[in-house]
Design an enzyme around this catalytic site. Structure first.
Site, mmCIF file in Angstrom:
data_model
loop_
_atom_site.group_PDB
_atom_site.id
_atom_site.type_symbol
_atom_site.label_atom_id
_atom_site.label_comp_id
_atom_site.label_asym_id
_atom_site.label_seq_id
_atom_site.Cartn_x
_atom_site.Cartn_y
_atom_site.Cartn_z
ATOM 1 N N LYS A 38 36.374 41.142 38.521
ATOM 2 C CA LYS A 38 38.037 41.071 38.565
ATOM 3 C C LYS A 38 38.563 41.969 39.531
ATOM 4 O O LYS A 38 38.136 43.267 39.618
ATOM 5 C CB LYS A 38 38.582 41.326 37.197
ATOM 6 C CG LYS A 38 40.074 41.250 37.039
ATOM 7 C CD LYS A 38 40.809 41.524 35.866
ATOM 8 C CE LYS A 38 42.247 41.451 35.925
ATOM 9 N NZ LYS A 38 42.890 42.703 35.769
ATOM 10 N N LYS A 79 41.311 49.363 26.828
ATOM 11 C CA LYS A 79 42.310 50.476 27.496
ATOM 12 C C LYS A 79 41.814 51.715 26.760
ATOM 13 O O LYS A 79 41.857 52.640 27.447
ATOM 14 C CB LYS A 79 43.814 50.029 27.656
ATOM 15 C CG LYS A 79 44.064 49.184 28.895
ATOM 16 C CD LYS A 79 45.402 48.805 28.700
ATOM 17 C CE LYS A 79 46.028 47.767 29.881
ATOM 18 N NZ LYS A 79 47.206 47.114 29.608
ATOM 19 N N LYS A 87 44.253 46.574 40.232
ATOM 20 C CA LYS A 87 45.041 47.479 40.705
ATOM 21 C C LYS A 87 44.175 48.994 40.682
ATOM 22 O O LYS A 87 44.413 49.953 41.317
ATOM 23 C CB LYS A 87 46.347 47.728 40.271
ATOM 24 C CG LYS A 87 47.146 46.541 41.116
ATOM 25 C CD LYS A 87 48.721 46.669 40.369
ATOM 26 C CE LYS A 87 49.106 45.647 39.703
ATOM 27 N NZ LYS A 87 50.187 45.619 38.764
HETATM 28 P P1 ADP Z 1 45.924 44.671 37.473
HETATM 29 O O1 ADP Z 1 45.158 43.832 36.413
HETATM 30 O O2 ADP Z 1 45.445 44.377 38.719
HETATM 31 O O3 ADP Z 1 46.793 45.880 36.986
HETATM 32 P P2 ADP Z 1 48.334 43.090 36.362
HETATM 33 O O4 ADP Z 1 47.892 43.449 35.042
HETATM 34 O O5 ADP Z 1 49.649 43.890 36.553
HETATM 35 O O6 ADP Z 1 47.339 43.813 37.570
HETATM 36 O O7 ADP Z 1 48.572 41.543 36.358
HETATM 37 C C1 ADP Z 1 49.681 40.883 37.106
HETATM 38 C C2 ADP Z 1 49.478 39.476 37.094
HETATM 39 O O8 ADP Z 1 48.226 39.293 37.875
HETATM 40 C C3 ADP Z 1 48.888 38.826 35.708
HETATM 41 O O9 ADP Z 1 49.388 37.705 35.709
HETATM 42 C C4 ADP Z 1 47.488 38.935 35.892
HETATM 43 O O10 ADP Z 1 47.080 37.958 34.883
HETATM 44 C C5 ADP Z 1 47.200 38.639 37.381
HETATM 45 N N1 ADP Z 1 46.062 39.087 38.009
HETATM 46 C C6 ADP Z 1 45.797 40.309 37.870
HETATM 47 N N2 ADP Z 1 44.233 40.425 38.519
HETATM 48 C C7 ADP Z 1 44.094 39.316 38.631
HETATM 49 C C8 ADP Z 1 42.911 38.644 39.290
HETATM 50 N N3 ADP Z 1 41.694 39.446 39.574
HETATM 51 N N4 ADP Z 1 42.581 37.420 39.411
HETATM 52 C C9 ADP Z 1 43.719 36.495 38.825
HETATM 53 N N5 ADP Z 1 44.821 36.884 38.505
HETATM 54 C C10 ADP Z 1 44.946 38.439 38.328
#
Ligand code: ADP
Ligand code: TRP
Length: 333
Positions: free
Chosen positions: A196, A113, A199
């Site tokens: 991956k 980050k 969002k």
């Molecule tokens: P992002 O990484 O898209 O911003 P978050 O960090 O808010 O999403 O993640 C929310 C939940 O979704 C967490 O438990 C995270 O491990 C899971 N998660 C996010 N992206 C993935 C992915 N591509 N595959 C599996 N789990 C995911």
């Protein structure tokens, strides 16, 4: 009773990765009668990287609606917004005394980050894992359903819990584990060839849970692929592995086997594979999209769910904080 806690940052509309990696497991755990589930919206965590008040309002409501649309049942689990529990920042403050700058600087998500947000390397970002540990141990949780990217944060949470127990010579906090129903934590790949779905990965990376069928079809037809295999049983490049991984989630095993065979025999037509993947994706997501659209305008209902949830979550959190204060000696008369 087994205590389960998890949360998602309201930094965007949830996507297939969030659903398949995390929220689907919240739902399944929530159905278990031996589980007490606490599922929240991590709005404080989103402030480490996002600071648009108007957007926050919309995204928090959207995330509540999405949780419900994915099947989380407020009669069975506790659904709340993180900032409705004053006990979380209190525990966060106390746990900060047990967290070392050196270990926080080594966390992979922190290092990633600060590369992206060079202009905003704030203390909240550094202590992100401490706040996350507070979220989890405030209910003295045992299991935390999350995707693979959160594994290291869970390891930190266990370290903080252990350190508290050993410093104060108590056996108070359990050591929570990252949990998935299969043996392994999952990582859903992006459509742009990246490993991956995220969002913040841009429009061409993710399929959002409220996305209209036409838009899903367009995105999948444009997903990254290559010129096709040239020798039998050739190893697949990342972008092709990704298409197969996505197919494994939304299509039947027969469909997957059909295209896998076609790949291995060098007769695969990516156009056909993508068409099939798009249709299966649309079918997989349609029930969720329909529910999100029904719920999103029912603000009174969304508010009722989280205000009731917060009440129950505060009760559990207040118990923990009162014990922690006692253990630490923060009670004078
Ligand atoms: P992002 O990484 O898209 O911003 P978050 O960090 O808010 O999403 O993640 C929310 C939940 O979704 C967490 O438990 C995270 O491990 C899971 N998660 C996010 N992206 C993935 C992915 N591509 N595959 C599996 N789990 C995911
Ligand atoms: N860090 C998590 C993510 O980025 C969100 C989160 C915050 C969380 N607090 C949590 C997840 C507590 C599980 C438990 O996805």
């Amino acid at each position: 009773m087994e205590i389960v806690v998890s949360g998602t940052r309201p930094t965007g509309i949830l996507h297939l990765g969030n659903y398949y990696g995390a929220v689907r497991n919240y739902v399944r755990l929530g159905e278990d009668k031996n589980v007490k589930g606490y599922f929240f919206i991590a709005d404080y965590h989103s402030l480490t990287t996002h600071n648009n008040p108007a957007e926050l309002k919309v995204l928090v409501k959207q995330t509540i609606a999405t949780y419900l649309a994915c099947g989380l049942d407020p009669e069975k689990v506790v659904i709340y917004v993180q900032s409705d529990l004053p006990q979380i920042p209190e525990l966060y403050l106390l746990m900060n005394m047990l967290a070392y700058k050196g270990e926080l600087e080594k966390v992979a998500t922190f290092k990633d980050k600060i590369k992206i947000h060079k202009e905003n390397i704030n203390a909240g970002l550094l202590t992100y894992p401490v706040l996350m540990a507070a979220d989890i141990i405030i209910h003295r949780a045992h299991k935390v359903p999350v995707g693979k990217d959160q594994e290291q944060h869970l390891e930190m949470t266990r370290n903080f819990a252990k350190r508290f127990n050993s410093r104060y010579e108590v056996d108070f906090f359990p050591e929570p584990i990252a949990y998935n129903f299969g043996d392994e934590l999952v990582k859903v790949p992006g459509l742009d060839g990246s490993t991956k779905m995220s969002k913040t990965g841009g429009e061409t990376n993710a399929i959002f849970l409220n996305e209209e069928p036409e838009s899903i079809r367009k995105k999948i037809m444009r997903a990254k692929s290559d010129g096709g295999p040239t020798t039998m049983n050739q190893e697949k490049p990342q972008e092709i592995i990704n298409l197969f991984e996505l197919m494994k989630i939304v299509s039947t095993p027969d469909t997957l086997a059909f295209f896998d065979n076609a790949y291995n025999n060098c007769v695969i037509r990516y156009g056909d594979m993508k068409k099939q993947l798009a249709e299966d994706m649309v079918n997989y997501l349609t029930p969720i999209r329909t529910r999100i659209n029904e719920l999103i305008n029912n603000e009174a209902y969304l508010q009722r769910v989280v205000s009731r949830g917060a009440e129950e979550a505060r009760e559990s959190a207040a118990k923990t904080i009162s014990e922690v204060r006692k253990i630490m000696g923060i009670s004078y008369f």
